[in-house]
Design an enzyme around this catalytic site. Structure first.
Site, short mmCIF file in Angstrom:
data_model
loop_
_atom_site.label_atom_id
_atom_site.label_comp_id
_atom_site.label_asym_id
_atom_site.label_seq_id
_atom_site.Cartn_x
_atom_site.Cartn_y
_atom_site.Cartn_z
N ASP A 186 -115.21 -31.25 -11.79
CA ASP A 186 -115.50 -30.29 -12.88
C ASP A 186 -116.64 -30.86 -13.72
O ASP A 186 -116.39 -31.72 -14.55
CB ASP A 186 -114.22 -30.10 -13.71
CG ASP A 186 -114.41 -29.17 -14.89
OD1 ASP A 186 -115.49 -28.56 -15.03
OD2 ASP A 186 -113.46 -29.06 -15.69
N GLU A 220 -121.03 -27.63 -21.59
CA GLU A 220 -120.08 -26.53 -21.34
C GLU A 220 -118.70 -26.86 -21.87
O GLU A 220 -118.00 -26.00 -22.43
CB GLU A 220 -120.00 -26.23 -19.83
CG GLU A 220 -119.20 -24.97 -19.48
CD GLU A 220 -117.70 -25.20 -19.30
OE1 GLU A 220 -116.95 -24.22 -19.19
OE2 GLU A 220 -117.26 -26.37 -19.28
N GLU A 221 -118.29 -28.12 -21.68
CA GLU A 221 -116.91 -28.49 -22.02
C GLU A 221 -116.62 -28.42 -23.52
O GLU A 221 -115.47 -28.46 -23.93
CB GLU A 221 -116.60 -29.90 -21.49
CG GLU A 221 -116.63 -30.03 -19.97
CD GLU A 221 -115.45 -29.36 -19.27
OE1 GLU A 221 -114.57 -28.82 -19.96
OE2 GLU A 221 -115.43 -29.37 -18.03
N ASP A 243 -118.17 -22.54 -11.46
CA ASP A 243 -117.40 -23.60 -12.11
C ASP A 243 -116.21 -23.89 -11.20
O ASP A 243 -116.08 -23.28 -10.14
CB ASP A 243 -116.93 -23.14 -13.51
CG ASP A 243 -116.75 -24.32 -14.47
OD1 ASP A 243 -116.30 -25.40 -14.03
OD2 ASP A 243 -117.04 -24.15 -15.67
ZN LIG Z 1 -113.73 -28.31 -17.44
#
Ligand SMILES: [Zn+2]
Length: 363
Positions: A186, A220-221, A243
């Site tokens: 991820d 993004e996180e 993703d």
């Molecule tokens: Zn993530």
């Protein structure tokens, strides 16, 4: 289909670009190592290539094409951020991204400093030193620390600084055939998919009609922040976001709540308000043309991906979301089938090929 014969298992060779990304340490806001890998592998294939102040990497193929198709995959990962050192040299931290507190302690970690890396472990009180009630509790973040082997605050601060980031010292390895584990599939797999799709499109004899822009997004996180700025600057009509998504095929996961998706079942194509219906249909058609397995999931809200930011940029963008099935998300040992990653690259290439000039006007 994945071949489970022993000879195939022994010879499965993950692509170098992907393993380089998986080794890069890139917590949100500290993406330098992943940027360097993306630069090295994708820049040579692009017609133009740039970065921006948020740390995005933006590779453009066929700059005069129409419409603009933006492919986005985030390259940041979870991490820890040094906040405080106590008088005995123990290092306290805050979390970058959504951690499961039950798996933070007992890990080896690497702190990135201005002078290189510092090794440490995440410590907490041993089970023998806990009473019955404490044993049942998940520790709060301030009840865990990083031990770097320093004896005093001054000694620790000679080696690290407040604001340095850390990651788990868990590296990528294959566990069976094409099934691997890593601390940050991820979403290194997503950054790989968009970069690799652009590289493959650049090698084709027939140019795509579209201006194709592959973006390795930052942050993004912590709120899809790189996607918000790059979505604005790229100004796409159509965008595909990749993703990781939950494979719900393991024990203790109720399909009535979380749907039914499988590891090795192919890319997961999402439907719902965050998804333009024609983009969804065209993704399905592309998967069928390729004869690859795929799965469908639905999400009634803005998805927890970069597509939530890109879709509502400027006057609105026709977005699609494709997820790579993953088990144990946001733990140090995420599990992915690399064959699902390869299928996703092929899906993105096929989707890009299928776009015709002016197409988006009906989308
Ligand atoms: Zn993530």
């Amino acid at each position: 289909m994945r071949d489970n014969s022993p000879s195939t298992m022994a010879s499965y060779a993950p692509p170098r670009f992907l393993t380089d990304l998986l080794h890069a340490r890139s917590p949100s806001g500290y993406e330098g190592e992943a940027q360097a890998v993306f630069d090295q592998h994708v820049k040579p294939a692009a017609d133009t290539y740039s970065g921006d102040a948020l740390g995005n990497r933006i590779a453009v193929l066929n700059p005069k094409g129409d419409p603009t198709l933006m492919l986005a995959g985030h390259m940041d990962e979870l991490g820890l951020l040094v906040t405080y050192v106590n008088k005995d040299g123990f290092v306290y931290f805050d979390t970058i991204g959504g951690h499961d507190r039950s798996v933070i302690s007992g890990r080896r970690v690497v702190i990135k400093t201005a002078n290189g890396t510092v090794k440490g472990v995440t410590g907490k009180r041993a089970i023998h030193l806990m009473d019955e009630a404490d044993r049942k509790k998940v520790p709060e973040i301030h009840e865990i620390w990083i031990d770097i082997g320093a004896r005093t605050k001054a000694e620790a601060l000679e080696r690290i600084s407040i604001g340095d980031s850390a990651t788990y010292d868990h590296e990528f390895e294959l566990i069976h055939g094409s099934i691997g584990t890593a601390r940050a599939f991820d979403n290194k797999v997503g950054a790989y998919v968009v970069g690799e799709a652009l590289i493959r499109l650049s090698k084709e004899a027939k140019k795509p009609a579209a201006r194709v822009v592959a973006v390795a997004t930052s942050q993004e996180e912590i709120g899809c922040r790189g996607a918000a700025t790059s979505g604005f600057s790229v100004d796409p009509q159509v965008s595909l976001v990749v993703d990781v998504g939950h494979a719900t095929d393991h024990p203790d996961c109720d399909n009535r709540k979380y749907g039914e998706t499988k590891l090795s079942g192919g890319p997961i194509i999402c439907r719902g308000a965050n998804i333009n219906p024609l983009v969804f249909e065209n993704l399905l058609k592309a998967a069928k043309r390729l004869k690859i397995p795929y799965q469908v999931e639905s999400d009634p809200r803005p998805t927890g991906t970069d597509a939530r930011a890109i879709q509502v940029g400027r006057g609105g963008v026709a977005t699609g979301v494709v997820s790579i099935p993953l088990r144990y998300m946001h733990t140090p040992s995420e599990v992915v089938d690399l064959e699902d990653v390869e299928r996703c690259v092929r899906l993105f290439v096929e989707f890009a090929r299928g776009i015709k000039k002016g197409d988006y006007r009906n989308w």
